[in-house]
Design a protein around this motif. Structure first.
Motif, short mmCIF file in Angstrom:
data_model
loop_
_atom_site.label_atom_id
_atom_site.label_comp_id
_atom_site.label_asym_id
_atom_site.label_seq_id
_atom_site.Cartn_x
_atom_site.Cartn_y
_atom_site.Cartn_z
N ARG A 1 -0.34 -6.11 -1.76
CA ARG A 1 0.75 -6.37 -2.70
C ARG A 1 1.84 -5.31 -2.62
O ARG A 1 3.03 -5.62 -2.76
CB ARG A 1 0.19 -6.46 -4.12
CG ARG A 1 -0.58 -7.76 -4.35
CD ARG A 1 -1.42 -7.76 -5.59
NE ARG A 1 -2.22 -8.99 -5.66
CZ ARG A 1 -3.32 -9.12 -6.38
NH1 ARG A 1 -3.75 -8.10 -7.11
NH2 ARG A 1 -3.98 -10.26 -6.38
N ALA A 2 1.43 -4.07 -2.36
CA ALA A 2 2.43 -3.01 -2.21
C ALA A 2 3.30 -3.25 -0.99
O ALA A 2 4.52 -3.07 -1.03
CB ALA A 2 1.73 -1.66 -2.08
N LEU A 3 2.68 -3.69 0.12
CA LEU A 3 3.44 -3.98 1.34
C LEU A 3 4.38 -5.16 1.14
O LEU A 3 5.51 -5.16 1.65
CB LEU A 3 2.48 -4.26 2.50
CG LEU A 3 1.69 -3.06 3.03
CD1 LEU A 3 0.64 -3.52 4.03
CD2 LEU A 3 2.63 -2.05 3.68
N ILE A 4 3.93 -6.15 0.40
CA ILE A 4 4.79 -7.32 0.12
C ILE A 4 5.95 -6.90 -0.76
O ILE A 4 7.11 -7.29 -0.52
CB ILE A 4 3.97 -8.45 -0.53
CG1 ILE A 4 2.96 -9.01 0.46
CG2 ILE A 4 4.89 -9.56 -1.04
CD1 ILE A 4 1.98 -10.01 -0.14
N THR A 5 5.68 -6.10 -1.77
CA THR A 5 6.73 -5.63 -2.68
C THR A 5 7.78 -4.81 -1.93
O THR A 5 8.99 -4.92 -2.20
CB THR A 5 6.12 -4.77 -3.81
OG1 THR A 5 5.19 -5.56 -4.55
CG2 THR A 5 7.21 -4.25 -4.75
N GLU B 1 0.26 -17.95 -1.11
CA GLU B 1 -0.79 -18.57 -0.30
C GLU B 1 -1.23 -17.66 0.84
O GLU B 1 -2.42 -17.43 1.07
CB GLU B 1 -0.28 -19.91 0.26
CG GLU B 1 -1.28 -20.62 1.15
CD GLU B 1 -0.72 -21.91 1.71
OE1 GLU B 1 -1.22 -22.37 2.76
OE2 GLU B 1 0.23 -22.47 1.11
N LEU B 2 -0.26 -17.06 1.54
CA LEU B 2 -0.57 -16.19 2.67
C LEU B 2 -1.16 -14.86 2.20
O LEU B 2 -1.98 -14.27 2.90
CB LEU B 2 0.69 -15.96 3.50
CG LEU B 2 1.19 -17.18 4.28
CD1 LEU B 2 2.51 -16.87 4.97
CD2 LEU B 2 0.15 -17.62 5.30
N LEU C 1 5.80 -6.83 4.55
CA LEU C 1 4.87 -7.90 4.89
C LEU C 1 5.38 -9.20 4.26
O LEU C 1 5.84 -9.20 3.12
CB LEU C 1 3.48 -7.56 4.35
CG LEU C 1 2.31 -8.46 4.76
CD1 LEU C 1 2.06 -8.35 6.27
CD2 LEU C 1 1.04 -8.04 4.01
N LEU C 2 5.31 -10.29 5.04
CA LEU C 2 5.73 -11.63 4.57
C LEU C 2 7.18 -11.64 4.08
O LEU C 2 7.53 -12.35 3.13
CB LEU C 2 4.80 -12.11 3.45
CG LEU C 2 3.29 -12.15 3.77
CD1 LEU C 2 2.50 -12.65 2.57
CD2 LEU C 2 3.02 -13.03 4.98
N ARG C 3 8.01 -10.85 4.73
CA ARG C 3 9.40 -10.70 4.28
C ARG C 3 10.15 -12.03 4.24
O ARG C 3 10.92 -12.31 3.31
CB ARG C 3 10.13 -9.74 5.21
CG ARG C 3 11.55 -9.42 4.79
CD ARG C 3 12.23 -8.53 5.82
NE ARG C 3 11.44 -7.35 6.11
CZ ARG C 3 11.72 -6.48 7.08
NH1 ARG C 3 12.79 -6.69 7.86
NH2 ARG C 3 10.96 -5.44 7.29
N PHE C 4 9.92 -12.89 5.24
CA PHE C 4 10.68 -14.14 5.34
C PHE C 4 9.83 -15.37 5.01
O PHE C 4 10.25 -16.49 5.26
CB PHE C 4 11.26 -14.27 6.75
CG PHE C 4 12.12 -13.11 7.15
CD1 PHE C 4 13.35 -12.89 6.55
CD2 PHE C 4 11.69 -12.22 8.13
CE1 PHE C 4 14.14 -11.81 6.92
CE2 PHE C 4 12.47 -11.14 8.50
CZ PHE C 4 13.70 -10.93 7.90
N SER C 5 8.65 -15.15 4.47
CA SER C 5 7.76 -16.28 4.20
C SER C 5 8.14 -16.99 2.90
O SER C 5 8.50 -16.36 1.91
CB SER C 5 6.32 -15.79 4.11
OG SER C 5 5.46 -16.85 3.72
N SER C 6 8.02 -18.31 2.93
CA SER C 6 8.27 -19.12 1.73
C SER C 6 6.97 -19.43 1.01
O SER C 6 6.96 -20.11 -0.02
CB SER C 6 8.98 -20.42 2.11
OG SER C 6 8.19 -21.17 3.03
#
Length: 223
Positions: free
Chosen positions: A178-182, A195-196, A186-191
């Motif tokens: 979650r920290a990487l996503i924030t 889910e991922l 990570l998942l920068r361009f994912s819609s």
């Protein structure tokens, strides 16, 4: 893998201390049995790389006197004996450590080192710890190969086994993911982030079992 996150935390902490002027930069080596890079599984090459990284106070600075002396000695011999032998690199490291108030060495994926020769690497690291005049910290990550576990069992360590550490593993993986996503690393361009995110946490958690991690070792070297 969870060990990658732990390793990153150790390196980032050491780099923060370096940028704050509190310690020299950490020395790092990643082992691998990739046939295209045979030196990454060779104890001689690993110890030589550590010596090379310690030979200058920081990137771009002149070589330290100990490194120059060793080089000149090899030059005088006409380099007939080839690269530094593991005992020569070990002796050089012990001399170079004298120039630093603290030396941090990180060796990742130790299990990828040649299993027929890695006992030499472990014994050399112990010699550095025991004979260096200044403080040395060593962080080693490895799978739980029995020869490595046996050799390191008396040192402080963190053993990651899903059957015993599942709650801690899941909590750690969730937090780091979650920290990487924030931070958009990570998942920068994912819609389909949610889910991922669940898929990543599940797969990393499943792959975490059987990793043996030796945490930074604090040794006051023998006087």
């Amino acid at each position: 893998m969870i060990a990658d996150a732990i390793r990153s935390i150790v390196i980032e902490d050491a780099m923060r201390a370096f940028h704050a002027g509190q310690s020299p930069p950490p020395v790092f080596f990643y082992c691998s049995r990739n046939i295209a890079e045979p030196g990454r599984s060779s104890p001689e090459a690993i110890i030589a790389s550590i010596a090379r990284q310690l030979s200058s106070l920081r990137p771009g600075f002149p070589l330290l006197d100990s490194a120059i002396t060793t080089y000149l000695k090899k030059e005088a011999e006409g380099f007939a004996s080839g690269p530094l032998r593991i005992n020569e690199s070990c002796a050089l490291i012990i001399q170079l450590v004298e120039h630093y108030p603290l030396t941090t060495i990180v060796i990742d994926a130790l299990d990828e080192c040649d299993p027929e020769r890695r006992a030499n690497l472990l014994e050399t690291l112990e010699t550095i710890l025991q004979e260096s005049s200044h403080l040395v910290k060593i962080f080693v990550s490895s799978r739980d190969d029995q020869d490595i576990v046996c050799h390191l069992k008396y040192y402080p360590n963190l053993e990651i086994v899903s059957s015993r550490n599942m709650y801690d593993i899941v909590s750690f993986v969730e937090s780091e993911t979650r920290a990487l996503i924030t931070k958009k690393k990570l998942l920068r361009f994912s819609s389909k982030k949610e889910e991922l995110e669940k898929v990543i946490i599940d797969q990393v958690t499943k792959g975490a079992s059987g990793m043996y991690v030796v945490v930074p070792l604090h040794f006051v070297c023998l006087q």
